[in-house]
Design a protein around this motif. Structure first.
Motif, PDB file in Angstrom:
ATOM      1  N   CYS A 132       0.643  -1.398  -0.101  1.00 16.93           N
ATOM      2  CA  CYS A 132       0.119   0.062  -0.017  1.00 16.93           C
ATOM      3  C   CYS A 132       0.911   1.392  -0.108  1.00 16.93           C
ATOM      4  O   CYS A 132       0.252   2.234  -0.564  1.00 16.93           O
ATOM      5  N   LEU A 133       1.966   1.301   0.888  1.00 20.55           N
ATOM      6  CA  LEU A 133       2.812   2.309   0.585  1.00 20.55           C
ATOM      7  C   LEU A 133       3.522   2.528  -0.626  1.00 20.55           C
ATOM      8  O   LEU A 133       3.474   3.741  -0.997  1.00 20.55           O
ATOM      9  N   ALA A 134       3.841   1.694  -1.318  1.00 22.60           N
ATOM     10  CA  ALA A 134       4.336   1.585  -2.543  1.00 22.60           C
ATOM     11  C   ALA A 134       3.316   2.264  -3.573  1.00 22.60           C
ATOM     12  O   ALA A 134       3.750   2.878  -4.498  1.00 22.60           O
ATOM     13  N   ALA A 135       2.183   1.724  -3.611  1.00 17.77           N
ATOM     14  CA  ALA A 135       1.065   2.355  -4.490  1.00 17.77           C
ATOM     15  C   ALA A 135       0.801   3.626  -3.994  1.00 17.77           C
ATOM     16  O   ALA A 135       0.674   4.487  -4.993  1.00 17.77           O
ATOM     17  N   GLU A 136       0.904   3.888  -2.733  1.00 16.84           N
ATOM     18  CA  GLU A 136       0.717   5.505  -2.366  1.00 16.84           C
ATOM     19  C   GLU A 136       1.787   6.505  -2.864  1.00 16.84           C
ATOM     20  O   GLU A 136       1.664   7.508  -3.539  1.00 16.84           O
ATOM     21  N   LEU A 137       2.983   6.065  -2.717  1.00 12.69           N
ATOM     22  CA  LEU A 137       4.013   6.567  -3.396  1.00 12.69           C
ATOM     23  C   LEU A 137       4.082   6.826  -4.952  1.00 12.69           C
ATOM     24  O   LEU A 137       4.434   7.787  -5.452  1.00 12.69           O
ATOM     25  N   GLU A 138       3.847   5.728  -5.496  1.00 11.16           N
ATOM     26  CA  GLU A 138       3.565   5.726  -7.100  1.00 11.16           C
ATOM     27  C   GLU A 138       2.728   6.792  -7.408  1.00 11.16           C
ATOM     28  O   GLU A 138       2.725   7.423  -8.331  1.00 11.16           O
ATOM     29  N   SER A 139       1.196   6.781  -6.771  1.00 17.45           N
ATOM     30  CA  SER A 139       0.473   7.570  -7.101  1.00 17.45           C
ATOM     31  C   SER A 139       0.876   9.095  -6.845  1.00 17.45           C
ATOM     32  O   SER A 139       0.260  10.015  -7.574  1.00 17.45           O
ATOM     33  N   ARG A 140       1.726   9.396  -6.248  1.00 18.28           N
ATOM     34  CA  ARG A 140       2.228  10.678  -5.959  1.00 18.28           C
ATOM     35  C   ARG A 140       3.342  11.045  -6.736  1.00 18.28           C
ATOM     36  O   ARG A 140       4.197  12.003  -6.752  1.00 18.28           O
ATOM     37  N   GLY A 141       3.638  10.233  -7.981  1.00 17.57           N
ATOM     38  CA  GLY A 141       4.837  10.338  -8.880  1.00 17.57           C
ATOM     39  C   GLY A 141       6.047   9.844  -8.389  1.00 17.57           C
ATOM     40  O   GLY A 141       7.022  10.522  -8.794  1.00 17.57           O
ATOM     41  N   VAL A 142       6.140   9.164  -7.231  1.00 17.53           N
ATOM     42  CA  VAL A 142       7.526   8.874  -6.563  1.00 17.53           C
ATOM     43  C   VAL A 142       7.986   7.903  -7.264  1.00 17.53           C
ATOM     44  O   VAL A 142       6.952   6.535  -6.943  1.00 17.53           O
ATOM     45  N   ALA A 143       9.288   7.686  -7.518  1.00 22.28           N
ATOM     46  CA  ALA A 143       9.798   6.253  -8.136  1.00 22.28           C
ATOM     47  C   ALA A 143      10.111   5.441  -6.793  1.00 22.28           C
ATOM     48  O   ALA A 143      10.518   5.890  -5.996  1.00 22.28           O
ATOM     49  N   VAL A 144       9.690   4.086  -7.008  1.00 25.57           N
ATOM     50  CA  VAL A 144       9.843   3.225  -5.528  1.00 25.57           C
ATOM     51  C   VAL A 144      10.010   1.710  -6.165  1.00 25.57           C
ATOM     52  O   VAL A 144       9.431   1.281  -7.259  1.00 25.57           O
ATOM     53  N   GLN A 145      11.170   1.081  -5.592  1.00 23.58           N
ATOM     54  CA  GLN A 145      11.093  -0.334  -5.820  1.00 23.58           C
ATOM     55  C   GLN A 145      10.843  -1.153  -4.627  1.00 23.58           C
ATOM     56  O   GLN A 145      11.272  -0.725  -3.492  1.00 23.58           O
ATOM     57  N   ARG A 146      10.411  -2.426  -4.790  1.00 24.79           N
ATOM     58  CA  ARG A 146       9.835  -3.062  -3.814  1.00 24.79           C
ATOM     59  C   ARG A 146      10.659  -4.427  -3.554  1.00 24.79           C
ATOM     60  O   ARG A 146      11.253  -4.735  -4.678  1.00 24.79           O
ATOM     61  N   GLN A 147      11.284  -4.851  -2.415  1.00 29.41           N
ATOM     62  CA  GLN A 147      11.867  -6.197  -2.100  1.00 29.41           C
ATOM     63  C   GLN A 147      12.975  -6.141  -3.237  1.00 29.41           C
ATOM     64  O   GLN A 147      13.340  -7.112  -3.722  1.00 29.41           O
ATOM     65  N   LEU A 148      13.986  -5.233  -3.251  1.00 33.75           N
ATOM     66  CA  LEU A 148      15.152  -5.128  -3.987  1.00 33.75           C
ATOM     67  C   LEU A 148      16.127  -6.179  -3.103  1.00 33.75           C
ATOM     68  O   LEU A 148      16.444  -5.764  -2.117  1.00 33.75           O
ATOM     69  N   ALA A 149      16.761  -6.943  -4.047  1.00 37.27           N
ATOM     70  CA  ALA A 149      17.841  -7.781  -3.544  1.00 37.27           C
ATOM     71  C   ALA A 149      19.182  -6.986  -3.327  1.00 37.27           C
ATOM     72  O   ALA A 149      19.538  -5.991  -4.015  1.00 37.27           O
ATOM     73  N   LEU A 150      19.530  -7.133  -2.074  1.00 29.86           N
ATOM     74  CA  LEU A 150      20.841  -6.543  -1.703  1.00 29.86           C
ATOM     75  C   LEU A 150      22.031  -7.506  -1.296  1.00 29.86           C
ATOM     76  O   LEU A 150      22.161  -8.100  -0.218  1.00 29.86           O
ATOM     77  N   PRO A 151      23.025  -7.809  -2.234  1.00 33.31           N
ATOM     78  CA  PRO A 151      24.100  -8.510  -2.157  1.00 33.31           C
ATOM     79  C   PRO A 151      24.881  -8.241  -1.156  1.00 33.31           C
ATOM     80  O   PRO A 151      25.129  -6.965  -0.804  1.00 33.31           O
TER      81      PRO A 151
END
Length: 126
Positions: free
Chosen positions: A35-54
């Motif tokens: 929901c936070l990712a969707a809210e940020l995207e609706s505000r025109g903010v670039a967001v990535q979810r569950q990004l792998a971190l080696p």
């Protein structure tokens, strides 16, 4: 949007407050994340979810299973929780993610609180 990372934290917190007002406490972390990712995207903010971190070990990038909950505008790591209370280990986890990602700004958000402002921590790397 042309904001610096510190400004992004304000935008993220505003979006998180909207999500918390709508959903309230008591859900799983994954519900708040999507929901936070969707809210940020609706505000025109670039967001990535569950990004792998080696993890870099002796020059090798190894997948150790670490995942960033949200990476906002390639500059702010957002770690979400839905716990009774934030513990020092949660701060340490986010700081580790910041170090591994080579980023400075992080937000720790605990949605399992009556008022979200009591579940917000800003973490700086360096």
């Amino acid at each position: 949007m042309a904001l610096i990372p510190d400004d992004w934290t304000g935008e993220i917190i505003g979006a998180a407050i909207d999500v918390h007002r709508h959903l309230g406490p008591g859900l799983l972390e994954s519900a708040y994340e999507i929901c936070l990712a969707a809210e940020l995207e609706s505000r025109g903010v670039a967001v990535q979810r569950q990004l792998a971190l080696p993890v870099c070990y002796k020059g090798r990038r190894l997948d150790a299973g670490y995942r960033i909950d949200l990476l906002v505008e390639q500059s702010v790591v957002v770690e979400l929780k839905a716990v009774a209370r934030l513990e020092p280990i949660h701060d340490a986890e986010l700081l580790t993610y910041l170090k591994l990602a080579g980023l400075r700004y992080g937000l720790l958000l605990n949605f399992n609180v009556p008022v979200l402002k009591h579940g917000i921590r800003r973490i700086l790397n360096g």
